[in-house]
Design a protein around this motif. Structure first.
Motif, PDB file in Angstrom:
ATOM      1  N   PHE A 167      58.818  50.366  25.209  1.00  0.00           N
ATOM      2  CA  PHE A 167      59.594  49.161  25.164  1.00  0.00           C
ATOM      3  C   PHE A 167      58.889  48.004  25.845  1.00  0.00           C
ATOM      4  O   PHE A 167      58.859  46.878  25.348  1.00  0.00           O
ATOM      5  CB  PHE A 167      60.931  49.455  25.815  1.00  0.00           C
ATOM      6  CG  PHE A 167      61.825  48.350  25.553  1.00  0.00           C
ATOM      7  CD1 PHE A 167      61.883  47.841  24.284  1.00  0.00           C
ATOM      8  CD2 PHE A 167      62.536  47.771  26.546  1.00  0.00           C
ATOM      9  CE1 PHE A 167      62.663  46.767  24.019  1.00  0.00           C
ATOM     10  CE2 PHE A 167      63.322  46.706  26.283  1.00  0.00           C
ATOM     11  CZ  PHE A 167      63.388  46.190  25.019  1.00  0.00           C
ATOM     12  N   GLY A 196      60.690  53.995  27.656  1.00  0.00           N
ATOM     13  CA  GLY A 196      60.628  52.848  28.564  1.00  0.00           C
ATOM     14  C   GLY A 196      59.301  52.116  28.424  1.00  0.00           C
ATOM     15  O   GLY A 196      59.263  50.894  28.264  1.00  0.00           O
ATOM     16  N   VAL A 213      53.308  43.317  33.808  1.00  0.00           N
ATOM     17  CA  VAL A 213      54.400  42.990  32.882  1.00  0.00           C
ATOM     18  C   VAL A 213      54.930  41.573  33.076  1.00  0.00           C
ATOM     19  O   VAL A 213      54.799  40.712  32.206  1.00  0.00           O
ATOM     20  CB  VAL A 213      55.573  43.990  33.057  1.00  0.00           C
ATOM     21  CG1 VAL A 213      56.673  43.679  32.066  1.00  0.00           C
ATOM     22  CG2 VAL A 213      55.087  45.414  32.886  1.00  0.00           C
ATOM     23  N   ILE A 255      64.077  52.405  33.110  1.00  0.00           N
ATOM     24  CA  ILE A 255      64.422  53.743  32.608  1.00  0.00           C
ATOM     25  C   ILE A 255      63.251  54.701  32.766  1.00  0.00           C
ATOM     26  O   ILE A 255      63.437  55.881  33.049  1.00  0.00           O
ATOM     27  CB  ILE A 255      64.948  53.740  31.148  1.00  0.00           C
ATOM     28  CG1 ILE A 255      63.992  53.056  30.203  1.00  0.00           C
ATOM     29  CG2 ILE A 255      66.317  53.150  31.038  1.00  0.00           C
ATOM     30  CD1 ILE A 255      64.448  53.166  28.753  1.00  0.00           C
ATOM     31  N   ALA A 256      62.039  54.175  32.630  1.00  0.00           N
ATOM     32  CA  ALA A 256      60.881  55.050  32.814  1.00  0.00           C
ATOM     33  C   ALA A 256      60.837  55.559  34.257  1.00  0.00           C
ATOM     34  O   ALA A 256      60.650  56.754  34.507  1.00  0.00           O
ATOM     35  CB  ALA A 256      59.605  54.300  32.467  1.00  0.00           C
ATOM     36  N   LEU A 287      64.054  40.574  31.122  1.00  0.00           N
ATOM     37  CA  LEU A 287      65.172  41.497  31.345  1.00  0.00           C
ATOM     38  C   LEU A 287      64.916  42.809  30.614  1.00  0.00           C
ATOM     39  O   LEU A 287      65.030  43.899  31.177  1.00  0.00           O
ATOM     40  CB  LEU A 287      66.450  40.837  30.846  1.00  0.00           C
ATOM     41  CG  LEU A 287      67.799  41.476  31.171  1.00  0.00           C
ATOM     42  CD1 LEU A 287      68.872  40.411  31.078  1.00  0.00           C
ATOM     43  CD2 LEU A 287      68.153  42.602  30.261  1.00  0.00           C
ATOM     44  N   LEU A 288      64.531  42.689  29.356  1.00  0.00           N
ATOM     45  CA  LEU A 288      64.375  43.910  28.558  1.00  0.00           C
ATOM     46  C   LEU A 288      63.140  44.699  28.979  1.00  0.00           C
ATOM     47  O   LEU A 288      63.184  45.923  29.076  1.00  0.00           O
ATOM     48  CB  LEU A 288      64.317  43.545  27.078  1.00  0.00           C
ATOM     49  CG  LEU A 288      65.649  42.991  26.571  1.00  0.00           C
ATOM     50  CD1 LEU A 288      65.516  42.484  25.158  1.00  0.00           C
ATOM     51  CD2 LEU A 288      66.726  44.052  26.645  1.00  0.00           C
ATOM     52  N   ALA A 289      62.048  43.997  29.242  1.00  0.00           N
ATOM     53  CA  ALA A 289      60.828  44.721  29.620  1.00  0.00           C
ATOM     54  C   ALA A 289      61.034  45.436  30.954  1.00  0.00           C
ATOM     55  O   ALA A 289      60.676  46.607  31.108  1.00  0.00           O
ATOM     56  CB  ALA A 289      59.659  43.750  29.715  1.00  0.00           C
ATOM     57  N   ASN A 333      62.086  63.717  36.935  1.00  0.00           N
ATOM     58  CA  ASN A 333      61.091  64.759  36.667  1.00  0.00           C
ATOM     59  C   ASN A 333      60.452  65.260  37.957  1.00  0.00           C
ATOM     60  O   ASN A 333      60.114  66.427  38.076  1.00  0.00           O
ATOM     61  CB  ASN A 333      60.004  64.223  35.740  1.00  0.00           C
ATOM     62  CG  ASN A 333      60.558  63.934  34.352  1.00  0.00           C
ATOM     63  OD1 ASN A 333      61.714  64.224  34.073  1.00  0.00           O
ATOM     64  ND2 ASN A 333      59.746  63.349  33.498  1.00  0.00           N
ATOM     65  N   VAL A 371      60.657  58.353  29.595  1.00  0.00           N
ATOM     66  CA  VAL A 371      59.528  57.610  30.163  1.00  0.00           C
ATOM     67  C   VAL A 371      58.758  56.937  29.037  1.00  0.00           C
ATOM     68  O   VAL A 371      58.422  55.746  29.095  1.00  0.00           O
ATOM     69  CB  VAL A 371      58.617  58.570  30.959  1.00  0.00           C
ATOM     70  CG1 VAL A 371      57.443  57.813  31.530  1.00  0.00           C
ATOM     71  CG2 VAL A 371      59.404  59.250  32.062  1.00  0.00           C
ATOM     72  N   PHE A 411      63.738  46.361  32.131  1.00  0.00           N
ATOM     73  CA  PHE A 411      64.661  47.466  31.888  1.00  0.00           C
ATOM     74  C   PHE A 411      63.899  48.682  31.394  1.00  0.00           C
ATOM     75  O   PHE A 411      64.194  49.819  31.787  1.00  0.00           O
ATOM     76  CB  PHE A 411      65.727  47.068  30.883  1.00  0.00           C
ATOM     77  CG  PHE A 411      66.553  48.220  30.434  1.00  0.00           C
ATOM     78  CD1 PHE A 411      67.462  48.787  31.294  1.00  0.00           C
ATOM     79  CD2 PHE A 411      66.385  48.756  29.178  1.00  0.00           C
ATOM     80  CE1 PHE A 411      68.196  49.883  30.901  1.00  0.00           C
ATOM     81  CE2 PHE A 411      67.119  49.848  28.779  1.00  0.00           C
ATOM     82  CZ  PHE A 411      68.026  50.414  29.640  1.00  0.00           C
ATOM     83  N   GLY A 412      62.896  48.438  30.537  1.00  0.00           N
ATOM     84  CA  GLY A 412      62.052  49.543  30.089  1.00  0.00           C
ATOM     85  C   GLY A 412      61.414  50.236  31.286  1.00  0.00           C
ATOM     86  O   GLY A 412      61.422  51.470  31.391  1.00  0.00           O
ATOM     87  N   VAL A 413      60.886  49.437  32.202  1.00  0.00           N
ATOM     88  CA  VAL A 413      60.286  50.008  33.408  1.00  0.00           C
ATOM     89  C   VAL A 413      61.341  50.804  34.181  1.00  0.00           C
ATOM     90  O   VAL A 413      61.081  51.898  34.680  1.00  0.00           O
ATOM     91  CB  VAL A 413      59.708  48.894  34.303  1.00  0.00           C
ATOM     92  CG1 VAL A 413      59.187  49.457  35.601  1.00  0.00           C
ATOM     93  CG2 VAL A 413      58.618  48.146  33.566  1.00  0.00           C
ATOM     94  N   GLN A 454      63.552  58.165  34.985  1.00  0.00           N
ATOM     95  CA  GLN A 454      63.261  59.487  34.429  1.00  0.00           C
ATOM     96  C   GLN A 454      62.126  60.149  35.215  1.00  0.00           C
ATOM     97  O   GLN A 454      62.157  61.340  35.471  1.00  0.00           O
ATOM     98  CB  GLN A 454      62.898  59.340  32.956  1.00  0.00           C
ATOM     99  CG  GLN A 454      62.693  60.659  32.243  1.00  0.00           C
ATOM    100  CD  GLN A 454      63.958  61.502  32.220  1.00  0.00           C
ATOM    101  OE1 GLN A 454      65.028  60.998  31.969  1.00  0.00           O
ATOM    102  NE2 GLN A 454      63.835  62.790  32.498  1.00  0.00           N
ATOM    103  N   LEU A 455      61.142  59.345  35.626  1.00  0.00           N
ATOM    104  CA  LEU A 455      60.043  59.887  36.427  1.00  0.00           C
ATOM    105  C   LEU A 455      60.593  60.515  37.707  1.00  0.00           C
ATOM    106  O   LEU A 455      60.215  61.631  38.090  1.00  0.00           O
ATOM    107  CB  LEU A 455      59.077  58.772  36.801  1.00  0.00           C
ATOM    108  CG  LEU A 455      57.857  58.598  35.912  1.00  0.00           C
ATOM    109  CD1 LEU A 455      57.021  57.445  36.418  1.00  0.00           C
ATOM    110  CD2 LEU A 455      57.038  59.877  35.906  1.00  0.00           C
ATOM    111  N   GLN A 479      70.565  52.376  40.120  1.00  0.00           N
ATOM    112  CA  GLN A 479      71.420  51.931  39.026  1.00  0.00           C
ATOM    113  C   GLN A 479      72.807  51.550  39.528  1.00  0.00           C
ATOM    114  O   GLN A 479      73.429  50.631  39.018  1.00  0.00           O
ATOM    115  CB  GLN A 479      71.502  53.071  38.030  1.00  0.00           C
ATOM    116  CG  GLN A 479      71.878  52.655  36.645  1.00  0.00           C
ATOM    117  CD  GLN A 479      72.162  53.888  35.819  1.00  0.00           C
ATOM    118  OE1 GLN A 479      71.465  54.893  35.902  1.00  0.00           O
ATOM    119  NE2 GLN A 479      73.199  53.823  35.037  1.00  0.00           N
ATOM    120  N   MET A 486      65.238  44.064  36.201  1.00  0.00           N
ATOM    121  CA  MET A 486      66.216  45.141  36.077  1.00  0.00           C
ATOM    122  C   MET A 486      65.744  46.403  36.801  1.00  0.00           C
ATOM    123  O   MET A 486      66.516  47.331  36.998  1.00  0.00           O
ATOM    124  CB  MET A 486      66.467  45.484  34.611  1.00  0.00           C
ATOM    125  CG  MET A 486      67.131  44.393  33.829  1.00  0.00           C
ATOM    126  SD  MET A 486      68.692  43.854  34.523  1.00  0.00           S
ATOM    127  CE  MET A 486      69.789  45.062  33.857  1.00  0.00           C
TER     128      MET A 486
END
Ligand SMILES: Nc1ncnc2c1ncn2[C@@H]1O[C@H](COP(=O)(O)OP(=O)(O)OP(=O)(O)O)[C@@H](O)[C@H]1O
Ligand SMILES: [Mg+2]
Lengths: 246, 408, 647
Positions: free
Chosen positions: B363, B360, C435, C455-456, C447-449, C463, B357, C451-453, C459-460, C572, C386
Motif C-alpha cells: 500500500f 501494508g 515515505v 498495519i505492517a 494518511l493512507l500510506a 509475528n 505486512v 496507515f499501510g505502515v 502485524q510484525l 491502535q 496513522m
C-alpha cells in the motif's frame, strides 16, 4: 443615480486590527471603477466582504434594484445573485477540459438535484464555442485546462466569468504577470464588459488604471481616502503622501 | 444511449461482469458443474458487494475528494437492518414451530416473548427493544436499509460540511463517528445483541427449504445485479455536469463556491447517496457472510476500503471495482492459509502471518510510486498518459488529484 | 465421688491465695458434658465463666481449647492440655501441673466447631487486649473490628485505661465508640456515640451506621397503623408495584399465589377434554381472554386450584396497607443514624468530586501523553501519521524487551525510557525519509500510506511477540496508591504518568521555543521556500522534527505500557483519541493539545460518573460531543490565527 452595489458604513477587524473602517462605496449598473491603495489598505478584504467570504462586524451591503442585503448570504448565493470574482492567481479546474470548465460556469440552475439532470443541448454547446472564441481558446476546447499556458488560463477564467453573466464583476490585480500586449487586450475587454455591467478593478499599476479611463477610488487604512477621475486623485496631496509617493 | 456511447468503459464493465456471472453460474454447485464450492460462490458474491461499496467510496473520495472513513459503518448498518428482519422472522418460525407442539395454540404475547427471549437471551434480556419495532416486516426493514444510512449521513454530513470541516479533519471526524457507532453497538443494552451481533443470517426466512447451494447463487446474482446497477447509476452521475462539479469541488472548492454552486449541498448529496449504496451493499453482503457484529464497524475496515480504492486507482469507477475485487480476494486467499509457505532456510514465511505486512507495504508503495493504482495498467493499454505538469497537484485542496493520478 | 471431693479440696486450696478466683479446671469439670459436645448455642455461659474466673491459667486454657489442644484422657476422662512432642503429646492439667506423656490414641481431642471457636476467640480478646505484647493487642483490635460483639464492649473499655501506646489507644477509643453505637446499654449512650463522630467518613463508621437503618416491608390492614419504628408508607402502584405488594401478601400466606402464564397453560393442557378446555374449543385459546374464561370454568368445577386473577390481585392489594419498618426499634436511634449518614454523605460527595477530578486529571494526562508526539508531527508539521499509535506500541515493546534483559525494574525503566525514544526516533526518521517526505502537502495520501505502515508494523509485532499481552511490570515503588482517605486515592503509576506528561510538555516547549531546531522548524512549516532560501535545510529539519515526535511517542509508550498491558493493538487503541485530542485542542499549539486532553479526559470521566455502569456508552457520548464541539469551534479550543495566502 440608482446604484447596483451600495456598501455603507462597513467595518471589519481581525483580532482587534481594523482592516476595514467605516467604508462606504457605490457603483452603478454599468460602470467601470478602479480601486487603488497601498498594500494592506483593505482592497482584497473589501472584495471578500462583497463576495461573502468575510463577514463584516458592522455596516450594510446592498445589491440590485431590490436592494438585497448580501450580508447574511453564503458565497454561492452571492455568486448566484450576480456577483462574479476573478482572483489574482488564475484558478481554473485543471483536471477538466476547457469545455467542462465553461459548461460549469454557464448560467444555469446550481442546485445538486437540478445539476444532476442537466444535460447540455445544442444552444449550450454553441454558447460555449462562442465564449471560447471570444477569449481565444476556440482551438483548445477539448484540451485539459491544466495543460494551458498561464495566459490562456487567465483567459479561460475570464471566459468562465463571462459565462456566469454576472451583473457585478470584481477583478483583483488582473494585470499582474501579463505581457504588454495582454494588458492592452485585458483593458479593452474590461472596458467592453463595463458597457453592460458593473466592473470593479483593483490594480497597483497606475499606467493600467490610467488606460481604463474611469473613476478611481483610493482606499487607505480601510476607508475611502479620495474618489474621482484619475487626474483628480493623483493630484490629491493625501494620496500622494500615502500611496504614490513624492 | 448517448451516455453509453460516450462512456464505453461502462459497456466493457457490464460485459465483463455478465461473463463473470455466467461463468460462476456454470461452475456453482447449485446451478452448474460444481467446479467451485458453495462457500467460494459466497466469497465471490461478497466480493461483488465489497466492490459496490468501493464504488461508493470512489465517488465520495476519488471524485468529490472527501476521504470518508465511515462508509463501512453505513455498510454494516445496512447489514444490521436486514439482519434484524432475518433474525426476527427466522426466530418467529422456530418459536411458532416449537409452540405448535403443545395442544393449546399460543397467544400473540407468548410468541412475541418467545422470540424476544430467544434473540436476547445471550445478552440476558427477554424483551424486544424499541428499535426492533419494524423487525417483523421485510418491506419496512428494506426501507430502513436505505433510510438509516441516508439519515445518518445527512445528519452527520450536514453538521460536518456546514462548519466547513474538510480534508483530514473530516477523515478523522468520520472515523470518530464510526468508532462511536461501533462502541455503542458493543454495549449489550444497545438492543442489537452487543458483541454477539446478529447471527444465522445465511438462513433466509421463508426459504428454509432452499439449499444453501442454490441460495448462494441467488445471492450472487443479486449482488451482481446490484453492482451493475450501482455502476450504471454512478457512471451516469459522474458523466454529466454533476461529475464536473464534484471533481471541481475536489480540486478547489472555494472556486466552485464563487461559481455559485452550493458546495455543501453537493457534498451532502454525494455523501448520502454513497451511504445508501454502501448500505445496500451491506444488506446483500451479510446474508452471505452469515453473521454481523460490531467488529465489522471497526474504523480499520473503512480504511481498508480507502486502500482498495487507492490500489485500484481513485477517480475512475472501474478502478475501485478492480481494487476491491483483487485485494479482497487476495486477502482471503492469503489469510485462508492456502498459499504455500516460503522456506527461506533460516526461517519460513507463513503467509497467514505475513500477508498483512505485505499488504501494508504494498500500500505504501502504491501510494508512493503508482498513484494511479491498477487503473494505470488500463491507461497503458488504452494509451492514455497524464498531463505533464512537473508534479504539481491539480488544485489547492487536500483531496485534489495529483498530476500522476490524472488521465489525459 | 471421692475424686470430685478431692478435686474440690484441691481447688479450694489453690484458689485460697487468689481472692474469689475459681479454678478453670473446676469450671471445666462441672460443665464437662457441655464442653465435650460444645455447641455455639449452649457453651456461651461456660466460656464467659472461664474468662471471668480470674484464674491466671484461663487464657492458656481457652487458647488451647481454640487451637484444638485440649483433650480428655481416655483412661480417666480428665481434662488435659496437650503439647505435641513428636508423635506423642505432653499432657498438663488445667492448673499447669505436668502429668507426663501420652499417645495420640489415649486422648480424646476436643474439636470445637467454628461457631464455638469464634466465642472462644471473643473471650480471649479480653486477655489479648491487655496483653503486654503490642502485636497481640493490635491483633485483638482487628478481631473486634471484623467481628464486633456485645461482649467485647466491657473488656475493651477496661483495657483502655492501661493502654500505653497512643496510636493503639486512639484506635481502641474509636472502636469503643463504634461498639457503643452497636451494643451500647441505652439509646442515649448510643446516640451520644453516633454524634461524637460528626461527619467522619470512615468506612467502619458507615458500616456500623448502615445496619441501624435496615428495614423490612410489612403489611397491615387498610387504615391501620402498624406498631414499630416506621420509616415510610408504601403506596401500591406508586412506591411499590402492585405485583410486589401482592407477592408480599403471598409470602405472608394472606393470598393465593399468582399463576405464571406457563403454569396456567400447563393447567389448561392437563384438562383438555374432547378438544375443549372448560367448554372452550382449543382453537380459541390463542386469545388470553378465552384462556381466563376457560380457567375460571375449571376453577368452578374444582378441577384446578384457585389462582388469583388480575382483578383478585388488585382487590387483595387494595385491602392492605404497606409499610417500611426499621429493624431498630428506637426512632431516636434511627433519626440520629440518618442524620449522621446524611452529614457523611455530603462530605463523601465532596470527596468523590475531588476523586473524580483526580481521575479526570489522570486520564487527561494519559491522553496528553499519547497525543503529545502527534502535536508535533500533526499539529506543527501537518503530517497525519496513522502509525503514531504503532510508535507508542514500539516504545512499550522496547520497555518489555529491556525488562527481559535487565531484571531490576527500576533500572530497566531508567534504561527503557531513553532507549524507547532512540528506537522510535530512528523508526520515525526512517519513515520520514522513505515515505512521508514524498507526500508533504498531500495529507490524504499521507494518511493512507502511514496507515499501510501501521498495519505492517502491527502485524510484525504480532509475528515477533505473539498475540497475547506482554507484561511490563512497574517497579515496587510505583505499585500501590496514594491514599488520602477512604474515598480519595490515586495510584502512583497515574501520578508518574502525570509527571511524565509534564516533563514532556516542558521538553516540547523548550525545543520549540528555545532551540535552533524549534525556530527552524517553525520557519519551515510556515514557509518552506522562504526558509530554504535563508539557508535552512528543510529536509533535515523535517526529518529531525518527525523523529522527535515519534521518539516522544515511543517514550510515552513505555509509560502507557506500564499502565495497560502491552499488545500489538496498544497503539491502535489510542490513535483516534490522540487525533481527537489534537484536533479538539487546536492544531499547531501544544497548549491546545493540553486543553484538548483535559477536556476529553474530564468529559469522559464526567459522563462515566453520570452513567457509571457503562464506559462504552461514555466513549460513544464523548465522541458525539466532540463531533458537535467541532461545529462550534472548527479550529479547536486554541485556534491558530492566520490567513491563507493566495487570494
Ligand atoms: N483573515 C485575516 N486575518 C488577519 N488579518 C487579515 C485577514 N485578512 C486581511 N487581514 C489584514 O487586513 C489588512 C488588509 O488586507 P488586504 O488583503 O485587504 O489588503 P490589500 O489592500 O488587498 O493589500 P495588497 O495590495 O497587498 O493586496 C491587512 O493588514 C491584512 O493583514
Ligand atoms: Mg490584495
Amino acid at each position: 443615480m440608482n446604484s447596483l452595489l451600495e456598501v455603507s458604513g462597513v467595518s471589519v477587524s481581525f483580532d482587534g486590527f481594523r482592516a476595514i473602517n467605516n467604508l462606504s462605496f457605490q457603483i452603478g449598473p454599468a460602470e467601470l471603477r478602479a480601486v487603488i491603495g497601498p498594500n494592506g489598505a483593505g482592497k482584497t478584504t473589501f472584495m471578500d466582504i462583497v463576495t461573502g467570504k468575510t463577514r463584516p462586524d458592522a455596516g450594510r451591503v446592498l445589491f440590485g434594484e431590490k436592494s438585497i442585503s448580501l450580508l447574511k448570504r453564503s458565497e454561492a448565493e452571492i455568486a448566484r445573485i450576480g456577483v462574479g470574482r476573478k482572483f489574482q492567481r488564475p484558478t481554473v479546474f485543471e483536471d477538466q477540459t476547457v469545455t467542462d470548465n465553461l459548461m460549469m460556469a454557464l448560467k444555469a440552475a446550481r442546485g445538486p438535484w437540478k445539476v444532476l439532470f442537466w444535460r447540455p443541448g445544442a444552444a449550450e454547446h454553441a454558447r460555449v464555442r462562442e465564449l471560447a472564441a471570444r477569449v481565444g481558446l476556440a482551438e483548445a476546447l477539448a484540451r485539459k485546462s491544466g495543460e494551458l499556458s498561464h495566459g490562456q488560463k487567465q483567459w479561460l477564467e475570464i471566459g468562465m466569468l463571462l459565462a456566469q453573466e454576472p451583473r457585478l464583476l470584481l477583478v483583483d490585480e488582473p494585470a499582474a504577470g501579463m505581457t504588454l500586449a495582454e494588458r492592452e487586450q485585458t483593458t479593452a475587454m474590461l472596458v467592453d464588459l463595463a458597457k453592460t455591467r458593473a466592473v470593479v478593478v483593483v490594480e497597483h499599476d497606475m499606467e493600467f488604471v490610467r488606460r481604463l479611463g474611469c473613476k478611481v477610488t483610493v482606499l487607505h487604512e480601510g476607508s475611502v481616502l479620495a474618489e474621482g477621475s484619475i487626474d483628480h486623485v493623483t493630484a490629491d496631496p493625501r494620496v500622494i503622501e500615502v500611496y504614490l509617493g513624492r | 444511449m448517448d451516455f453509453l456511447r460516450k462512456n464505453p468503459s461502462v459497456l466493457w464493465f457490464l460485459a465483463i461482469l455478465a461473463v463473470f456471472t455466467l461463468a460462476v453460474t456454470l461452475m456453482a454447485p447449485g446451478t452448474g458443474s460444481g467446479a467451485i464450492s458453495t462457500s467460494f460462490v459466497k466469497t465471490l458474491g461478497k466480493t461483488l458487494c465489497l466492490a459496490m461499496v468501493a464504488l461508493a467510496m470512489d465517488l465520495v473520495w476519488g471524485y468529490a475528494g472527501i476521504l470518508s472513513l465511515g462508509h463501512m459503518a453505513f455498510f454494516a448498518i445496512g447489514g444490521y437492518m436486514i439482519g434484524m428482519w432475518q433474525m426476527y422472522a427466522r426466530t418467529e418460525e422456530i418459536v411458532i414451530t416449537s409452540l405448535a407442539q403443545s395442544p393449546i395454540p399460543p397467544t400473540a404475547t407468548e410468541i412475541h416473548q418467545g422470540i424476544a427471549s430467544q434473540i436476547f437471551g445471550v445478552v440476558g434480556s427477554s424483551h424486544m427493544p424499541e428499535i426492533w419495532y419494524f423487525a417483523h416486516s421485510l418491506p419496512a426493514q428494506l426501507a430502513l436499509v436505505v433510510l438509516v444510512p441516508a439519515l445518518l449521513a445527512l445528519v452527520f454530513g450536514w453538521l460536518a460540511f456546514r462548519s466547513r470541516v474538510a480534508g483530514v479533519y473530516l477523515s478523522i471526524l468520520t472515523q470518530a463517528m464510526t468508532l462511536a457507532l461501533a462502541l455503542w453497538l458493543f454495549q449489550n443494552d444497545s438492543g442489537l445483541r452487543g458483541n454477539n451481533g446478529l447471527s444465522g443470517l445465511q438462513n433466509i426466512p421463508g426459504l428454509g427449504k432452499v439449499a444453501q447451494e442454490t441460495l448462494s447463487v441467488w445471492f450472487f446474482w443479486a449482488s451482481a445485479l446490484a453492482l451493475a446497477l450501482a455502476y450504471l447509476l454512478l457512471a451516469w452521475v459522474v458523466s454529466g455536469k454533476f461529475g464536473s462539479v464534484i471533481r471541481a469541488i475536489r480540486d478547489d472548492e472555494q472556486r466552485v463556491r464563487f461559481l455559485g454552486y452550493p458546495v455543501e449541498g453537493f457534498k451532502l448529496f454525494v455523501f448520502a447517496l454513497t451511504a445508501v449504496i454502501a448500505g445496500i451493499g451491506g444488506a446483500l453482503y451479510y446474508p452471505q457472510a452469515g453473521i454481523i457484529n460490531p467488529a465489522e464497524l471497526a474504523p480499520i475496515a473503512s480504511i481498508y476500503l480507502a486502500v482498495w480504492v487507492a490500489i485500484g486507482g481513485r477517480g475512475r469507477l472501474y478502478g475501485a471495482v478492480m481494487g476491491a475485487v483483487i485485494v479482497s480476494l487476495l486477502s482471503s486467499w492469503f489469510t485462508g492459509g492456502r498459499v504455500p509457505d516460503v522456506p527461506l532456510g533460516f526461517a519460513t514465511i507463513h503467509w497467514v502471518d505475513w500477508w498483512q505486512v505485505l499488504l501494508g507495504l504494498a500500500f505504501v508503495l502504491v501510494t508512493l510510486f503508482a498513484p494511479r493504482g491498477l487503473g494505470g495498467l488500463v491507461d497503458l493499454v488504452t494509451g492514455l498518459h497524464p498531463p505533464r505538469r512537473h508534479g504539481a497537484a491539480l488544485g489547492p485542496d487536500s483531496g485534489s488529484l495529483q498530476e500522476r493520478e490524472a488521465q489525459e | 465421688m471421692i475424686r470430685t471431693l478431692l478435686a474440690a479440696v484441691l481447688a479450694l486450696t489453690l484458689a485460697s491465695g487468689l481472692a474469689r478466683a475459681e479454678a478453670v479446671g473446676d469450671i471445666l469439670d462441672t460443665n464437662k458434658a457441655l464442653v465435650e459436645h460444645a455447641s455455639r448455642l449452649t457453651i456461651g455461659p461456660v466460656i464467659d465463666k472461664l474468662a471471668a474466673s480470674g484464674d491466671p491459667r484461663a487464657e492458656t486454657l481457652l487458647k488451647a481449647w481454640g487451637d484444638k489442644l485440649l483433650g480428655l484422657r481416655k483412661s480417666d476422662g480428665a481434662f488435659v492440655l496437650l503439647k505435641r512432642k513428636g508423635a506423642a503429646y505432653q499432657l498438663t492439667q488445667p492448673d499447669g501441673t505436668d502429668v507426663g506423656m501420652a499417645k495420640r490414641s489415649d486422648i480424646n481431642i476436643l474439636r470445637p466447631n467454628a461457631g464455638v471457636r469464634r466465642l472462644i476467640d471473643g473471650a480471649l480478646v479480653e486477655f489479648q487486649l491487655s496483653s503486654p505484647d503490642l502485636k497481640t493487642r493490635t491483633e485483638a483490635l482487628s478481631i473486634i473490628d471484623h467481628h464486633p460483639e456485645a461482649g467485647q464492649l466491657k473488656p475493651l473499655e477496661a483495657s483502655l485505661k492501661a493502654e500505653t501506646d497512643p496510636a493503639l489507644r486512639a484506635r481502641k477509643e474509636r472502636l469503643l465508640r463504634l461498639l457503643t453505637i452497636r451494643f451500647g446499654e441505652n439509646s442515649a449512650k448510643r446516640i451520644a456515640a453516633i454524634n461524637s463522630f460528626g461527619a467522619d467518613t470512615g468506612l467502619d463508621l458507615r458500616g456500623t451506621l448502615n445496619p441501624l437503618l435496615d428495614t423490612h416491608r410489612i403489611i397491615a390492614k387498610a387504615g391501620e397503623k402498624p406498631k414499630g419504628n416506621i420509616d415510610r408508607p408504601l403506596i401500591p402502584g406508586k412506591t411499590i408495584t402492585t405485583e410486589a405488594a401482592y407477592d408480599l401478601l403471598v409470602a405472608r400466606g394472606e393470598a393465593p399465589a399468582r399463576q405464571t402464564p406457563t403454569a396456567r397453560r400447563q393447567a389448561l393442557e392437563a384438562h383438555i377434554e374432547g378438544g375443549k378446555v372448560g367448554g372452550i374449543p382449543l382453537a380459541q385459546l390463542s386469545d388470553p381472554e378465552a384462556r381466563d374464561r376457560a380457567y375460571a370454568a375449571l376453577e368452578k368445577a374444582g378441577q384446578v386450584p384457585r389462582a388469583a386473577t388480575t382483578r383478585e390481585v388488585r382487590a387483595a392489594v387494595a385491602a392492605h396497607d404497606y409499610w417500611v419498618v426499621y429493624a431498630e426499634a428506637d426512632p431516636a436511634m434511627t433519626t440520629a443514624a440518618k442524620a449522621a449518614l446524611a452529614k457523611i454523605a455530603v462530605k463523601v460527595d465532596a470527596m468523590q468530586a475531588l476523586d473524580l477530578l483526580l481521575e479526570a486529571l489522570s486520564l487527561a494526562s494519559i491522553y496528553f501523553l499519547a497525543a503529545i508526539g502527534l502535536a508535533l508531527t500533526f499539529g506543527v508539521m501537518g503530517v497525519i501519521n496513522m502509525a503514531h499509535g504503532e510508535f507508542i506500541m514500539m516504545g512499550a515493546y522496547t520497555g518489555y524487551v529491556v525488562q527481559q534483559i535487565i531484571p531490576n525494574y527500576t533500572l530497566s525503566l531508567i534504561v527503557a525510557l531513553p532507549l524507547a525514544f532512540a528506537v522510535t526516533f530512528a523508526a520515525g526518521v526512517a519513515m520520514e525519509r522513505l515515505v512521508v517526505r514524498h507526500l508533504y502537502k498531500r495529507p490524504l495520501e499521507t494518511l493512507l500510506a502511514t496507515f499501510g505502515v501501521s498495519i505492517a508494523l502491527q502485524q510484525l509485532a504480532k509475528n515477533i511477540f505473539g498475540t497475547q499481552a506482554r507484561p511490563l511490570t512497574s517497579p515496587d515503588w510505583l505499585d500501590g496508591a496514594w491514599v488520602l482517605n477512604d474515598v480519595v486515592s490515586i495510584s502512583y503509576i497515574r501520578i508518574a504518568i502525570f509527571v511524565l506528561g509534564l516533563v514532556f510538555l516542558c521538553l516540547f516547549l523548550w525545543v520549540m521555543k528555545r532551540t535552533r531546531l524549534g525556530l527552524e522548524l517553525r520557519a519551515v512549516t510556515q514557509n518552506p521556500g522562504m526558509a530554504a532560501s535563508m539557508g535552512i535545510n528543510p529536509d533535515r529539519i523535517n526529518m529531525l522534527a518527525f523523529g522527535l515526535g515519534s521518539g516522544i511517542a515511543g517514550s510515552a509508550g513505555v509509560a502507557l505500557g506500564l499502565y495497560a498491558k502491552v499488545t500489538s493493538e496498544l497503539g491502535q487503541d489510542y490513535i483516534v483519541q490522540s487525533f481527537m485530542t489534537v484536533v479538539v485542542g487546536g492544531v499547531g499549539n501544544i497548549w491546545g493539545t493540553l486543553a484538548g486532553a483535559a477536556l476529553i479526559g474530564s468529559l469522559q470521566k464526567g459522563i462515566e460518573w453520570l452513567n457509571p455502569s457503562n464506559t462504552l456508552a461514555a466513549q460513544t457520548y464523548m465522541i458525539l460531543f466532540i463531533i458537535l464541539f467541532i461545529q462550534v469551534r472548527p479550529r479547536g479550543i486554541i485556534a491558530l490565527k492566520g490567513r491563507a495566502a493566495g487570494d
